[in-house]
Write an enzyme that holds these catalytic residues in place. Structure first.
Site, short mmCIF file in Angstrom:
data_model
loop_
_atom_site.label_atom_id
_atom_site.label_comp_id
_atom_site.label_asym_id
_atom_site.label_seq_id
_atom_site.Cartn_x
_atom_site.Cartn_y
_atom_site.Cartn_z
CB ALA A 82 -0.93 0.00 1.22
CG ASP A 83 3.06 4.80 -1.46
OD1 ASP A 83 4.01 4.58 -0.68
OD2 ASP A 83 2.88 5.89 -2.00
CD GLN A 84 -2.60 8.74 2.42
OE1 GLN A 84 -1.86 9.19 3.29
NE2 GLN A 84 -3.88 8.45 2.66
#
Length: 206
Positions: A82-84
């Site tokens: 996951a990344d933001q």
């Protein structure tokens, strides 16, 4: 409570992150996971994509890169990456490097609407088998320098760990006048689409 749901999960899962927030979201949803940090240079990945890369694509590539890196160490295992990223008025912002950088970032975001792009990827044996991105739009109220100083005094060093300099579940909620988007997306993990995919794949019992 979390452990009681273990019987509904049929496959081991690894989160390619040491983020306590993402791990907590998954465990609180009843998933039994382990965590392993990915070893990638995020800025090098961004530089390789070029100056015109958009925030959504960058978040997705980073999520897949993280999951792919961990997947190389764990055969036949579902790896969640996951990344933001945060974009505002055509700029991609990164985590503040120090207190003064955070102060400047918060004052610049003050009164503006920024977008959080949260991406997730599931990889097995180096192959991405599912990916998803979602966005949330965050309108900061107009912040005075005095308020920003008080806010930082209460939230450092934790606020340095967030791309926007805030945790919405804490004092960060005081920064905003309007939010459009899913709560889990704002925290950096589109949880509901992931749970739906895991049920569709019979990793979770429906």
């Amino acid at each position: 409570m979390t452990e009681s749901f273990g019987e509904f999960q049929t496959e081991a899962l690894i989160l390619a992150s040491q983020s306590p927030v993402r791990a907590s979201l998954l465990r609180d949803a009843g998933l039994k996971i382990s965590t392993t940090a990915a070893s990638i240079d995020e800025r090098a990945v961004e530089d390789a994509m070029g100056s015109d890369v958009n925030g959504e694509d960058l978040a997705q590539v980073l999520a897949e890169a993280k999951a792919g890196d961990v997947s190389s160490r764990f055969a036949d295992t579902l790896i969640i990456g996951a990344d933001q990223t945060l974009t505002c008025e055509g700029q991609t912002l990164h985590k503040a490097s120090d207190d003064e950088d955070l102060r400047k970032k918060l004052l610049w975001l003050s009164g503006r609407t920024h977008t959080l792009h949260a991406a997730i990827a599931v990889v097995r044996n180096g192959e991405t088998i599912w990916r998803h991105t979602e966005q949330a739009h965050m309108r900061m109220r107009k912040l005075s320098p005095e308020f920003v100083g008080r806010y930082m005094a209460e939230t450092l060093p934790e606020s340095l760990s967030s791309v926007g300099g805030y945790q919405l579940e804490g004092l960060g909620s005081q920064l905003f006048e309007k939010i459009e988007g899913d709560y889990f997306t704002i925290l950096g993990l589109p949880l509901l689409p992931l749970l739906a995919w895991l049920r569709a794949e019979d990793v979770l019992m429906s």
